[in-house]
Write an enzyme that holds these catalytic residues in place. Structure first.
Site, mmCIF file in Angstrom:
data_model
loop_
_atom_site.group_PDB
_atom_site.id
_atom_site.type_symbol
_atom_site.label_atom_id
_atom_site.label_comp_id
_atom_site.label_asym_id
_atom_site.label_seq_id
_atom_site.Cartn_x
_atom_site.Cartn_y
_atom_site.Cartn_z
ATOM 1 N N ASP A 141 10.296 1.727 -2.210
ATOM 2 C CA ASP A 141 9.085 1.747 -3.146
ATOM 3 C C ASP A 141 8.529 1.025 -4.210
ATOM 4 O O ASP A 141 7.378 1.694 -5.184
ATOM 5 C CB ASP A 141 8.517 3.525 -2.107
ATOM 6 C CG ASP A 141 6.331 3.278 -2.154
ATOM 7 O OD1 ASP A 141 6.042 3.877 -2.363
ATOM 8 O OD2 ASP A 141 6.278 1.746 -1.905
ATOM 9 N N LYS A 144 8.141 -4.903 -5.981
ATOM 10 C CA LYS A 144 8.950 -5.133 -4.336
ATOM 11 C C LYS A 144 9.779 -6.855 -4.535
ATOM 12 O O LYS A 144 10.939 -6.793 -4.106
ATOM 13 C CB LYS A 144 7.695 -6.376 -4.125
ATOM 14 C CG LYS A 144 7.039 -5.439 -3.955
ATOM 15 C CD LYS A 144 7.039 -3.764 -3.201
ATOM 16 C CE LYS A 144 5.834 -2.687 -3.926
ATOM 17 N NZ LYS A 144 6.679 -0.890 -3.516
ATOM 18 N N ASP A 169 9.151 -0.068 2.026
ATOM 19 C CA ASP A 169 7.482 0.035 2.598
ATOM 20 C C ASP A 169 6.880 -1.488 2.030
ATOM 21 O O ASP A 169 7.706 -2.117 0.937
ATOM 22 C CB ASP A 169 6.561 1.090 1.270
ATOM 23 C CG ASP A 169 5.340 0.797 1.577
ATOM 24 O OD1 ASP A 169 5.167 1.627 0.334
ATOM 25 O OD2 ASP A 169 4.439 0.612 2.519
ATOM 26 N N ASN A 170 5.800 -1.786 1.857
ATOM 27 C CA ASN A 170 5.609 -2.985 1.702
ATOM 28 C C ASN A 170 5.699 -3.994 1.725
ATOM 29 O O ASN A 170 5.711 -4.981 1.122
ATOM 30 C CB ASN A 170 5.303 -2.941 0.064
ATOM 31 C CG ASN A 170 4.366 -1.397 -0.321
ATOM 32 O OD1 ASN A 170 5.066 -0.957 -1.030
ATOM 33 N ND2 ASN A 170 3.180 -1.243 0.181
ATOM 34 N N GLU A 199 -1.969 1.831 2.777
ATOM 35 C CA GLU A 199 -2.805 2.832 1.923
ATOM 36 C C GLU A 199 -4.051 3.096 2.435
ATOM 37 O O GLU A 199 -4.513 2.149 1.563
ATOM 38 C CB GLU A 199 -1.749 3.424 1.323
ATOM 39 C CG GLU A 199 -2.012 3.058 -0.026
ATOM 40 C CD GLU A 199 -0.366 1.643 0.070
ATOM 41 O OE1 GLU A 199 -0.026 1.134 0.764
ATOM 42 O OE2 GLU A 199 0.349 1.692 -1.255
HETATM 43 N N1 LIG Z 1 13.178 3.143 -11.778
HETATM 44 C C1 LIG Z 1 12.397 2.194 -11.190
HETATM 45 N N2 LIG Z 1 13.254 1.480 -10.765
HETATM 46 C C2 LIG Z 1 12.515 -0.148 -11.153
HETATM 47 N N3 LIG Z 1 11.597 -0.768 -10.625
HETATM 48 C C3 LIG Z 1 10.460 0.689 -10.758
HETATM 49 C C4 LIG Z 1 11.048 1.902 -10.759
HETATM 50 N N4 LIG Z 1 10.110 2.368 -10.848
HETATM 51 C C5 LIG Z 1 8.833 2.684 -10.671
HETATM 52 N N5 LIG Z 1 9.523 1.521 -10.947
HETATM 53 C C6 LIG Z 1 7.755 0.334 -10.544
HETATM 54 C C7 LIG Z 1 6.973 0.113 -9.825
HETATM 55 C C8 LIG Z 1 5.665 0.170 -9.419
HETATM 56 C C9 LIG Z 1 5.143 0.647 -8.556
HETATM 57 C C10 LIG Z 1 5.579 0.128 -7.065
HETATM 58 N N6 LIG Z 1 4.864 -0.528 -6.502
HETATM 59 C C11 LIG Z 1 3.591 -0.594 -5.942
HETATM 60 O O1 LIG Z 1 3.841 -1.770 -6.554
HETATM 61 C C12 LIG Z 1 3.074 -0.934 -5.113
HETATM 62 C C13 LIG Z 1 1.478 -1.912 -4.739
HETATM 63 C C14 LIG Z 1 0.620 -1.484 -4.202
HETATM 64 C C15 LIG Z 1 -0.760 -2.180 -4.272
HETATM 65 C C16 LIG Z 1 -0.801 -3.480 -3.193
HETATM 66 C C17 LIG Z 1 -2.095 -4.242 -2.530
HETATM 67 C C18 LIG Z 1 -2.622 -4.004 -4.175
HETATM 68 F F1 LIG Z 1 -3.975 -4.600 -4.060
HETATM 69 C C19 LIG Z 1 -2.271 -3.159 -5.406
HETATM 70 C C20 LIG Z 1 -1.567 -2.605 -5.314
HETATM 71 C C21 LIG Z 1 1.109 -1.012 -2.565
HETATM 72 C C22 LIG Z 1 2.220 -0.004 -2.391
HETATM 73 O O2 LIG Z 1 2.347 0.363 -1.909
HETATM 74 C C23 LIG Z 1 3.352 -0.579 -4.056
HETATM 75 O O3 LIG Z 1 4.388 0.784 -3.456
HETATM 76 MG MG LIG Z 2 4.510 1.435 -1.242
#
Ligand SMILES: Nc1ncnc2c1ncn2CCCCCNC(=O)c1cc(-c2ccc(F)cc2)cc(O)c1O
Ligand SMILES: [Mg+2]
Length: 221
Positions: A141, A144, A169-170, A199
């Site tokens: 999650d 992406k 997810d997503n 969501e």
């Molecule tokens: N340990 C690690 N290693 C690398 N990256 C890492 C990390 N830990 C965090 N990150 C960095 C991830 C940042 C958040 C990722 N999730 C998402 O970007 C996300 C976006 C939407 C979304 C949908 C429609 C929209 F209009 C806008 C946003 C919905 C979701 O359910 C999402 O999970």
């Molecule tokens: Mg998500």
């Protein structure tokens, strides 16, 4: 100073949820995100699918990539058998700080190890740092376009065993097209799509569940 959205989510938990009651923490976050401010938690609709997969797998070891405020961490950890461990990786220190407090409010800190950093850096160190052999369940999650490289990395690091389950997810919104293309065409995975919604919205999204089959015999030819 202005509060951040994760801080406002934590405040909603502290005001409306009962300490030590994971379901009330989940309910408080869903209520806030549905009625006050949208946030990128897996949410209640996809959360039920997550719950059913966790219950089916009944994992002793879980890896979550992307903690955010700890919503899915709490959902998963509340369903784990005794002595099971969930390691969750969060890149953003501000998210991690909030998630720790949400997880603690739910009373699940003993089942959860929150690690700050990038998945690509930590996956190769899982065995030596946390004494993990393999993961029974991985919840993807985070970024992406990190789903595919991190899945390949987990395979290379021997963190998946025959029967390990990946739940992503997503896969529709925002989408993970390269991951879907790879995982659905690979002979080493058996995949299944759970259609749902983004969501707190009516936009289509879904979860992809993939079972690792191990190195199938054509790998040896
Ligand atoms: N340990 C690690 N290693 C690398 N990256 C890492 C990390 N830990 C965090 N990150 C960095 C991830 C940042 C958040 C990722 N999730 C998402 O970007 C996300 C976006 C939407 C979304 C949908 C429609 C929209 F209009 C806008 C946003 C919905 C979701 O359910 C999402 O999970
Ligand atoms: Mg998500």
């Amino acid at each position: 100073t202005q509060s951040t959205r994760p801080q406002r989510i934590l405040t909603a938990v502290q005001k409306n949820a009962t300490r030590g009651d994971p379901r009330s923490v989940v309910k408080a976050i869903d209520h806030f995100c549905r009625n006050k401010e949208w946030a990128m938690n897996v949410g209640d609709e996809k959360g039920c699918i997550l719950d059913s997969v966790v219950s089916e797998v009944n994992p002793a070891t879980v890896l979550e990539l992307g903690t955010y405020c700890g919503y899915s961490t709490v959902r998963i950890a509340s369903l784990l058998p005794p002595n099971a461990k969930l390691i969750t990786l969060e890149f953003n220190p501000d998210f991690a700080a909030i998630a720790r407090q949400v997880i603690a409010w739910a009373g699940l800190e003993d089942k959860v190890q929150l690690v700050e950093g990038a998945s690509g850096d930590w996956i190769p160190k899982m065995k030596e740092q946390f004494g993990v052999k393999t993961f029974d369940l991985v919840f993807l999650d985070h970024w992406k376009n990190s789903y595919l490289p991190d899945t390949k990395l987990m395979e290379e690091c021997g963190l998946l065993r025959k029967g390990s389950v990946l739940l992503a997810d997503n896969v529709i919104c925002p989408g993970a097209p390269e991951y879907l293309e790879f995982i659905r065409s690979s002979p080493r995975y058996k995949s299944q799509y759970f259609k749902s919604h983004l969501e707190y919205t009516k936009v289509e999204d879904g979860l992809e569940k993939s079972v690792f089959l191990g190195l199938v015999n054509e790998e040896w030819t």
